[in-house]
Design a protein around this motif. Structure first.
Motif, short mmCIF file in Angstrom:
data_model
loop_
_atom_site.label_atom_id
_atom_site.label_comp_id
_atom_site.label_asym_id
_atom_site.label_seq_id
_atom_site.Cartn_x
_atom_site.Cartn_y
_atom_site.Cartn_z
N LEU A 104 -6.33 -3.87 3.18
CA LEU A 104 -6.02 -2.51 3.64
C LEU A 104 -5.46 -1.70 2.48
CD1 LEU A 104 -4.14 -2.98 7.03
CD2 LEU A 104 -6.44 -2.15 6.71
N GLN A 105 -5.98 -0.50 2.34
CA GLN A 105 -5.43 0.44 1.37
C GLN A 105 -4.40 1.26 2.14
OE1 GLN A 105 -6.72 -0.04 -1.66
NE2 GLN A 105 -5.26 1.35 -2.55
N LEU A 106 -3.11 1.17 1.78
CA LEU A 106 -2.04 1.83 2.52
C LEU A 106 -1.32 2.86 1.65
CD1 LEU A 106 -0.39 -1.24 4.29
CD2 LEU A 106 -1.87 0.47 5.32
N ARG A 107 -0.95 3.97 2.27
CA ARG A 107 -0.09 4.97 1.64
C ARG A 107 0.86 5.46 2.73
NH1 ARG A 107 -3.28 9.35 0.29
NH2 ARG A 107 -4.21 8.12 -1.36
N MET A 108 2.16 5.25 2.51
CA MET A 108 3.18 5.61 3.51
C MET A 108 4.29 6.40 2.82
SD MET A 108 3.44 1.79 5.20
CE MET A 108 3.97 1.07 3.66
N SER A 109 4.84 7.35 3.55
CA SER A 109 5.94 8.14 2.98
C SER A 109 6.93 8.48 4.08
CB SER A 109 5.42 9.41 2.31
OG SER A 109 4.77 10.23 3.26
N GLY A 110 8.16 8.76 3.64
CA GLY A 110 9.22 9.11 4.57
C GLY A 110 10.56 8.89 3.90
N PRO A 111 11.63 8.88 4.72
CA PRO A 111 12.96 8.60 4.16
C PRO A 111 12.96 7.24 3.47
CG PRO A 111 13.12 9.35 6.44
CD PRO A 111 11.68 9.14 6.15
N ASP A 112 13.66 7.17 2.33
CA ASP A 112 13.56 5.96 1.51
C ASP A 112 13.94 4.68 2.25
OD1 ASP A 112 16.22 6.68 1.66
OD2 ASP A 112 16.62 6.43 -0.49
N LYS A 113 15.03 4.70 3.01
CA LYS A 113 15.44 3.49 3.72
C LYS A 113 14.43 3.10 4.79
CE LYS A 113 20.32 3.94 2.79
NZ LYS A 113 21.66 4.03 3.29
N ALA A 114 13.83 4.08 5.45
CA ALA A 114 12.84 3.80 6.50
C ALA A 114 11.57 3.20 5.90
CB ALA A 114 12.52 5.08 7.27
N VAL A 115 11.14 3.70 4.75
CA VAL A 115 9.93 3.18 4.11
C VAL A 115 10.16 1.74 3.63
CG1 VAL A 115 8.33 3.45 2.18
CG2 VAL A 115 9.06 5.44 3.48
N VAL A 116 11.33 1.49 3.04
CA VAL A 116 11.64 0.14 2.58
C VAL A 116 11.73 -0.81 3.77
CG1 VAL A 116 13.40 -1.29 1.47
CG2 VAL A 116 12.75 0.89 0.45
#
Length: 155
Positions: A104-116
């Motif tokens: 899967l090619q993934l790209r995710m963004s959002g608040p840093d703690k939520a993404v981690v």
């Protein structure tokens, strides 16, 4: 030729046949065993060397009857987990994996703690989905974007 010579010749021939019969039978038996061995070797050479070994345990594999179906189910799982964590999934597309793997090619963004936290959750929960390559970059508003390729076993 007279009768005595013919009888002597036939008798001598039968005696020679009787003496050579055991040797001929042994040779024919050896020939049959050699042919069986050659047939067994050919069968062994054409058979697969070993049974395919699953990459992971059945409970840890991605569900789906095909690579495309497994990629779709994994992308849906990532989107669901992202929605629960307040992360935007910009891209979740299947890439040909082959050999029993789903990519899967993934790209995710959002608040840093939520993404981690989402990235950690994706890698820890079953089915196993691991980032083979990834890149994290800071966003101007204090957020974080993670891009990468995740790999899972499905077959």
């Amino acid at each position: 030729m007279n009768r005595a010579t013919l009888i002597a010749g036939i008798g001598g021939g039968l005696a020679v046949v009787a003496l050579l019969a055991p040797a001929t039978g042994t040779a024919l038996g050896k020939l049959a065993r050699a042919r069986e061995a050659v047939a067994a070797m050919r069968a062994a050479a054409s058979a697969p060397a070993r049974a395919p070994v699953p990459l992971t345990a059945a409970a840890l594999r991605a569900p789906g009857g095909s690579e495309a179906a497994a990629a779709g189910l994994l992308a849906a799982r990532v989107r669901k987990l992202a929605a629960e964590g307040g992360v935007l999934v910009e891209q979740a597309a299947g890439v040909p994996g082959g050999a029993g793997l789903v990519r899967l090619q993934l790209r995710m963004s959002g608040p840093d703690k939520a993404v981690v936290a989402l990235t950690d959750r994706i890698e820890r929960e079953a089915p196993l989905l691991r980032f083979a390559a990834w890149r994290a970059s800071a966003l101007p508003d204090g957020g974080l974007r993670v891009e990468g390729e995740a790999v899972a076993a499905w077959h």
